[in-house]
Design an enzyme around this catalytic site. Structure first.
Site, short mmCIF file in Angstrom:
data_model
loop_
_atom_site.label_atom_id
_atom_site.label_comp_id
_atom_site.label_asym_id
_atom_site.label_seq_id
_atom_site.Cartn_x
_atom_site.Cartn_y
_atom_site.Cartn_z
N GLN A 97 -2.32 -3.91 -3.53
CA GLN A 97 -3.35 -2.66 -3.34
C GLN A 97 -4.20 -2.60 -2.27
O GLN A 97 -5.33 -2.92 -2.33
CB GLN A 97 -4.20 -3.02 -4.95
CG GLN A 97 -3.34 -2.66 -6.15
CD GLN A 97 -3.11 -0.84 -6.13
OE1 GLN A 97 -3.89 -0.01 -5.22
NE2 GLN A 97 -2.12 -0.55 -6.77
N SER A 98 -3.69 -2.79 -1.25
CA SER A 98 -4.24 -3.13 0.07
C SER A 98 -5.00 -1.47 0.44
O SER A 98 -4.46 -0.70 0.67
CB SER A 98 -3.44 -3.33 1.13
OG SER A 98 -4.17 -3.09 2.49
#
Ligand SMILES: *Cc1c(COP(=O)(O)O)cnc(C)c1O
Length: 337
Positions: free
Chosen positions: A75-76
């Protein structure tokens, strides 16, 4: 300090607003709380990586890159903002995602930032967690270069001296806002991870001799390691700017008491911070970064670390898109009737 000497692609919505949080201030009964809205930088819902990418992507373009490669957690937010820049600039984008949490939740793996990575046209691959993902993307890039592609690599979080220039500029911007309104501020607090945000801010603040203490709230590394990472990057950034030595080791302060079980794993205090900001101020935090930063900020206010009458700025670094990958962290069954 003349940042126009560095190549920059102007795509962010700047300056970001500086707003007073009256309801949160009243609720906590401590210092006057202000927020710098770097969650509103524009690119694909915004966030702190956009300021860094203005400088990084300009460098990529100048070097003739057709393709950028970067890395980050599943989930960057950094990966998503890089994918957005690449789309806007007509470049390819490949993202190596590091599985730091081991989660097999469907939304975590496909929704939120991952959905937007793909919507912007980026390709992704996932690899098990490892010690040096910046080395991993260099290997991936070299394979592509061997095939004749012009590739520019961006380190995790966009954190190198080029990316940190974006936060040197943020320090100038914030000081400009307060100076032009006759407002004094006593502290700046934000979430710190790959170190570029804090390194850029402290370099800018020191170069201006602002004398405003900066506190990073850690989300991954232990205190000594986090401070060392920020300090080393700040030194390199100051050199790049032509003011070597302006940042002292004691200027770099990180509090890593709010990491919890580990990177990307939500904490009770972080979830409380998300609910408080959402319910009192209609501001969205994310469970990985800004919520842990806000949890530390709230706890330090409750413990009297900041005094009544002081004015404290919380720099909102963005990340709310990750909420859609973390819906399982919340239980709202009591909201239904
Ligand atoms: C990357 C990120 C941070 C941390 O910034 P660094 O420059 O990596 O230290 C904080 N908040 C959010 C939402 C982020 O995406």
């Amino acid at each position: 300090m003349h940042l126009s000497r560095f190549p920059r692609r102007f795509l962010a919505h700047l300056p970001t607003p500086l707003e007073r949080l009256d309801r949160l201030t009243k609720e906590l009964g401590g210092p006057e709380i202000w927020i710098k809205r770097d969650d509103c930088t524009g690119m694909s819902t915004g966030g702190n990586k956009t300021r860094k990418l203005e400088f990084l992507m300009a460098e990529a373009e100048l070097q003739g890159a057709e393709m950028v490669i970067t890395q980050g957690a599943t989930q960057s937010n950094h990966a998503r903002q890089t994918a957005a820049f690449a789309a806007k600039m007509g470049m390819g984008c490949h993202i190596v995602l590091e599985d730091r949490t081991g989660s097999n939740n469907a939304n975590y793996n496909n929704n939120g930032n991952v959905l937007l990575d793909h919507l912007h046209g980026a390709t992704t691959e996932k690899r098990p967690s490892g010690p040096d993902f910046n080395a991993v993307i260099e290997d991936v890039a070299n394979e592509m270069r061997a095939d004749g592609k012009k590739v520019y690599t961006i380190p995790g979080g966009g954190s190198n001296p080029t990316g940190a220039l974006g936060y040197v500029n943020c320090a100038f911007e914030l000081l400009g806002q307060v100076n032009n309104s006759g407002m004094q501020i006593d502290h700046i607090v934000h979430a710190t991870g790959s170190a570029g945000t804090q390194a850029g801010l402290i370099t800018g603040l020191k170069a201006m001799n602002a004398q405003i203490p900066l506190l990073g709230i850690g989300v991954r590394a232990p205190k000594a390691k986090q401070e060392e990472n920020v300090y080393n990057l700040a030194c390199k950034t100051a050199e790049k700017l032509g003011c070597p030595g302006v940042v002292l080791r004691e200027d770099v302060v990180a509090n890593t008491d709010y990491v919890g079980e580990g990177y990307g794993i939500p904490t009770e205090s972080g979830l409380e911070a998300i609910r408080m900001f959402a319910e009192l101020e209609a501001i969205l935090l994310d469970p990985v970064y800004s919520a842990k930063g806000a949890a530390g900020f709230i706890d330090l206010i409750r413990k009297g670390h900041f005094k009544k009458g002081e004015r404290v700025v919380f720099l909102h670094t963005g990340g709310s898109v990750a909420l859609f990958g973390y819906d399982a962290a919340f239980d709202f069954s009591d909201r239904w009737s």
